[in-house]
Motif scaffolding. Structure first.
Motif, mmCIF file in Angstrom:
data_model
loop_
_atom_site.group_PDB
_atom_site.id
_atom_site.type_symbol
_atom_site.label_atom_id
_atom_site.label_comp_id
_atom_site.label_asym_id
_atom_site.label_seq_id
_atom_site.Cartn_x
_atom_site.Cartn_y
_atom_site.Cartn_z
ATOM 1 N N LEU A 63 39.447 34.390 27.888
ATOM 2 C CA LEU A 63 40.664 34.598 28.653
ATOM 3 C C LEU A 63 40.694 36.003 29.256
ATOM 4 O O LEU A 63 41.087 36.174 30.413
ATOM 5 C CB LEU A 63 41.882 34.384 27.748
ATOM 6 C CG LEU A 63 43.243 34.353 28.414
ATOM 7 C CD1 LEU A 63 43.339 33.136 29.319
ATOM 8 C CD2 LEU A 63 44.316 34.297 27.361
ATOM 9 N N CYS A 64 40.234 36.989 28.500
ATOM 10 C CA CYS A 64 40.181 38.360 29.027
ATOM 11 C C CYS A 64 39.204 38.470 30.185
ATOM 12 O O CYS A 64 39.504 39.081 31.208
ATOM 13 C CB CYS A 64 39.791 39.330 27.919
ATOM 14 S SG CYS A 64 41.065 39.574 26.681
ATOM 15 N N HIS A 66 38.205 36.048 32.114
ATOM 16 C CA HIS A 66 38.715 35.264 33.231
ATOM 17 C C HIS A 66 39.794 36.034 33.984
ATOM 18 O O HIS A 66 39.794 36.061 35.211
ATOM 19 C CB HIS A 66 39.261 33.924 32.723
ATOM 20 C CG HIS A 66 39.794 33.044 33.806
ATOM 21 N ND1 HIS A 66 38.970 32.462 34.735
ATOM 22 C CD2 HIS A 66 41.056 32.670 34.110
ATOM 23 C CE1 HIS A 66 39.714 31.751 35.578
ATOM 24 N NE2 HIS A 66 40.979 31.860 35.208
ATOM 25 N N SER A 67 40.697 36.655 33.260
ATOM 26 C CA SER A 67 41.748 37.416 33.934
ATOM 27 C C SER A 67 41.163 38.636 34.645
ATOM 28 O O SER A 67 41.638 39.016 35.708
ATOM 29 C CB SER A 67 42.825 37.839 32.946
ATOM 30 O OG SER A 67 42.288 38.687 31.968
ATOM 31 N N ASN A 68 40.103 39.227 34.084
ATOM 32 C CA ASN A 68 39.455 40.354 34.742
ATOM 33 C C ASN A 68 38.799 39.907 36.045
ATOM 34 O O ASN A 68 38.896 40.587 37.061
ATOM 35 C CB ASN A 68 38.411 40.985 33.812
ATOM 36 C CG ASN A 68 37.847 42.260 34.378
ATOM 37 O OD1 ASN A 68 38.460 42.892 35.223
ATOM 38 N ND2 ASN A 68 36.666 42.628 33.917
ATOM 39 N N LEU A 70 39.693 37.366 37.885
ATOM 40 C CA LEU A 70 40.763 37.079 38.841
ATOM 41 C C LEU A 70 41.294 38.357 39.468
ATOM 42 O O LEU A 70 41.592 38.394 40.663
ATOM 43 C CB LEU A 70 41.899 36.334 38.148
ATOM 44 C CG LEU A 70 41.680 34.857 37.872
ATOM 45 C CD1 LEU A 70 42.869 34.285 37.118
ATOM 46 C CD2 LEU A 70 41.468 34.098 39.152
ATOM 47 N N PHE A 71 41.394 39.421 38.674
ATOM 48 C CA PHE A 71 41.869 40.703 39.193
ATOM 49 C C PHE A 71 40.900 41.239 40.245
ATOM 50 O O PHE A 71 41.314 41.736 41.287
ATOM 51 C CB PHE A 71 42.032 41.698 38.045
ATOM 52 C CG PHE A 71 42.555 43.028 38.472
ATOM 53 C CD1 PHE A 71 43.861 43.160 38.903
ATOM 54 C CD2 PHE A 71 41.746 44.143 38.448
ATOM 55 C CE1 PHE A 71 44.360 44.390 39.300
ATOM 56 C CE2 PHE A 71 42.228 45.366 38.851
ATOM 57 C CZ PHE A 71 43.541 45.495 39.273
#
Length: 83
Positions: A63-64, A66-68, A70-71
């Motif tokens: 999740l970390c 993936h969010s990175n 996306l950023f």
């Protein structure tokens, strides 16, 4: 200072240590009739605890990442006025 220490102890023992998960699995296995104090019961409890803990850890790590990613995509697609 005492408050900070107690907050850190709670975070380390409950969140990172997941002792609550071990207790829940132990109660579940005891309810099923397995003696968790025996060698086989304790081993099975540890196995289930470890599988769930590693799965949750992998989920949080993915999740970390993936969010990175996306950023980074959002930054690349930002308008040229923002850069």
């Amino acid at each position: 200072m005492n408050i900070i220490q107690s907050v850190w102890d709670f975070f380390q023992n409950k969140v990172l240590g997941m002792r609550w998960l071990n207790a829940v699995i132990g109660r579940g296995l005891s309810a099923l009739g397995l003696d968790t104090a025996s060698r086989w019961g304790g081993s099975f409890q540890f196995f289930l605890y470890d599988v769930v803990k590693i799965t949750l850890c992998n989920f949080v790590i993915s999740l970390c990442f993936h969010s990175n990613s996306l950023f980074v995509i959002l930054l690349q697609n930002a308008s040229p006025l923002c850069s």
